[in-house]
Scaffold this motif. Structure first.
Motif, PDB file in Angstrom:
ATOM      1  N   PHE A  94      19.967  52.119 -13.916  1.00  0.00           N
ATOM      2  CA  PHE A  94      19.432  51.893 -15.843  1.00  0.00           C
ATOM      3  C   PHE A  94      20.723  52.313 -16.069  1.00  0.00           C
ATOM      4  O   PHE A  94      20.917  52.468 -17.895  1.00  0.00           O
ATOM      5  N   ALA A  95      22.005  52.783 -15.954  1.00  0.00           N
ATOM      6  CA  ALA A  95      22.983  53.077 -16.703  1.00  0.00           C
ATOM      7  C   ALA A  95      23.596  51.673 -16.764  1.00  0.00           C
ATOM      8  O   ALA A  95      24.830  50.840 -15.911  1.00  0.00           O
ATOM      9  N   ASP A  96      23.450  51.042 -18.269  1.00  0.00           N
ATOM     10  CA  ASP A  96      23.867  49.967 -18.755  1.00  0.00           C
ATOM     11  C   ASP A  96      24.877  49.449 -18.758  1.00  0.00           C
ATOM     12  O   ASP A  96      25.195  50.927 -20.082  1.00  0.00           O
ATOM     13  N   ASP A  98      27.142  47.737 -20.495  1.00  0.00           N
ATOM     14  CA  ASP A  98      27.166  45.849 -21.805  1.00  0.00           C
ATOM     15  C   ASP A  98      25.458  46.487 -22.454  1.00  0.00           C
ATOM     16  O   ASP A  98      25.208  45.250 -22.582  1.00  0.00           O
ATOM     17  N   VAL A 111      14.406  56.046 -23.522  1.00  0.00           N
ATOM     18  CA  VAL A 111      14.430  54.027 -22.227  1.00  0.00           C
ATOM     19  C   VAL A 111      14.700  54.699 -20.510  1.00  0.00           C
ATOM     20  O   VAL A 111      13.664  54.270 -19.641  1.00  0.00           O
ATOM     21  N   GLU A 115      11.708  54.040 -17.857  1.00  0.00           N
ATOM     22  CA  GLU A 115      11.708  53.501 -17.037  1.00  0.00           C
ATOM     23  C   GLU A 115      11.313  54.010 -15.825  1.00  0.00           C
ATOM     24  O   GLU A 115      10.863  53.625 -14.813  1.00  0.00           O
TER      25      GLU A 115
ATOM     26  N   LEU B  56      11.199  48.525 -24.963  1.00  0.00           N
ATOM     27  CA  LEU B  56      12.529  48.843 -24.022  1.00  0.00           C
ATOM     28  C   LEU B  56      13.960  47.359 -24.121  1.00  0.00           C
ATOM     29  O   LEU B  56      13.403  45.864 -23.654  1.00  0.00           O
ATOM     30  N   ARG B  59      16.672  44.010 -19.746  1.00  0.00           N
ATOM     31  CA  ARG B  59      18.575  43.998 -19.337  1.00  0.00           C
ATOM     32  C   ARG B  59      19.371  42.817 -19.362  1.00  0.00           C
ATOM     33  O   ARG B  59      18.967  42.038 -18.646  1.00  0.00           O
TER      34      ARG B  59
END
Lengths: 178, 233
Positions: A94-96, A98, A111, A115, B56, B59
């Protein structure tokens, strides 16, 4: 486009892939908790969908595609026999790197908390929350995607939301939505 | 009473938020939450929760999942591994059946053939040797490592101890009688059963080896099919 894909056109099918790939990937990611596993499941979903698209009998194409994705996720879970939260710790999915700033409504902390809480739900409830609350399917589409009755969708969703509410820290419950 | 009422409404809160309740249920929920602060809080929290879940951020897909033309064939094949495995399994089963049949035939019949050979070699051989048998019989005997002349005394001694058409020939008697069948089938003009026995088991084919080869081929086919399936996954 769907009709052309059902007739066997790869170009038309790939247009559908581009339209749905983000939604499918996000469901797989939040079901499995691992970017790598979600990538595999997403790719397998589209391969499986292409192989069986001629058998698509109408209705919501998104629900049909997400049903295949859900089955792929269940297959992955059975194959790996590992708890998803273990993958969360190892892969940090979950370390996005971008994020899309204009799409972010919630803080990164909220978030991540949400999650992580979703990953703690039983798989059937998790899928139900992801399809209805996150992806925005209506109950009918969700029942098709999960291959269960409307009543089952309603009860699973009710239990999943109640469980999520318990899992969230008390200080996040009221402010999480804004 | 209050707890029972709260529990009942709690079950309706989630469908109430999604407008999945009847008119009566809606009125019951709205009437209850006006009076019950706990249910009102719970409803507010559920409303906030669903709003948060709907917000949310998605992604981004790490790559495109578009299917290339090259990916179709392996995908199509991997989609029907059962068909490939079924076909290979059928072939393998057929081969194993043939191998088993050959093995049974070879193991079962030589005793009879040998017994018949012993009987005939002792009965017919003298006349056959006089007619046209000697060159071929000699050649066969030479190839089997025993002198042609030695075959006849051995057969005769076998008959002397009671070996005949109706008995199971002991193992030592069979090699001694081996040279006889070609001689009979080759040109003695012997009886029809003798000719047919000689034709069914031509000495040019090694039946046990053939049966083993068929069995090994079947195993190799199945192993190859499973390897291909595993490799494609």
């Amino acid at each position: 486009m769907t009709a052309a894909a059902c007739a066997g056109s790869l170009a038309a099918f790939n247009q559908l892939v581009e339209l749905h790939q983000q939604g499918v990937f996000n469901v797989c990611l939040r079901m499995l908790g691992s970017t790598t596993a979600a990538e595999d499941a997403t790719q397998e979903t589209f391969f499986a969908a292409y192989r069986s698209v001629k058998g698509f009998k109408g209705g919501s194409f998104r629900a049909w595609m997400l049903r295949i994705a859900a089955n792929q996720c269940y297959d992955q879970m059975r194959g790996r026999q590992r708890h998803p939260t273990d993958w969360l710790d190892e892969d940090a999915p979950f370390a996005d790197p971008d994020p899309q700033p204009d799409a972010v409504v919630l803080s990164a902390e909220v978030v991540k908390t949400l999650e992580a809480a979703i990953l703690k739900l039983p798989p059937e409830q998790r899928l139900c929350v992801l399809l209805v609350d996150v992806q925005g399917l209506d109950y009918d589409e969700a029942s098709r995607a999960m291959e269960v009755s409307l009543g089952t969708v309603k009860s699973r969703l009710s239990r999943a939301r109640a469980r999520l509410r318990e899992l969230l820290p008390e200080d996040l419950r009221l402010k999480s939505g804004g | 009473m209050g707890d029972k009422k709260l529990e009942h409404v709690s079950d309706l809160l989630s469908p109430y938020l999604d407008d999945q309740v009847t008119i009566a249920e809606r009125q019951a929920v709205e009437g209850h939450v006006r009076e019950c602060p706990q249910c009102r809080l719970q409803l507010d929290e559920l409303r906030n929760l669903t709003a948060a879940l709907g917000s949310l951020p998605a992604r981004p897909a790490p790559r495109s999942f578009v299917i290339g033309p090259r990916a179709i064939k392996p995908a199509a094949l991997s989609g029907t591994p059962g068909g490939l495995l079924r076909a290979v399994s059928s072939i393998a089963a057929s081969l194993l059946f043939v191998a088993l049949s050959v093995n049974l035939a070879v193991r079962g019949l030589p005793r009879q053939a040998a017994a018949i050979s012993v009987f005939r070699s002792s009965e017919i051989r003298p006349q056959a040797a006089a007619a046209s048998g000697p060159p071929l019989a000699a050649a066969r005997a030479a190839s089997s490592g025993a002198p042609a002349a030695a075959a006849q005394p051995a057969a005769a001694s076998a008959r002397a101890v009671g070996v005949g058409p109706g008995t199971n020939t002991p193992a030592p008697a069979a090699p001694a009688a081996e040279p006889a069948p070609p001689a009979i089938g080759a040109g003695t003009g012997a009886s029809p059963p003798a000719a047919s026995t000689g034709a069914a088991f031509s000495p040019s084919i090694d039946w046990p080896v053939l049966a083993t080869e068929l069995g090994l081929l079947a195993i190799a086919l199945v192993a190859a099919a499973y390897s291909v399936r595993w490799w494609r996954r």
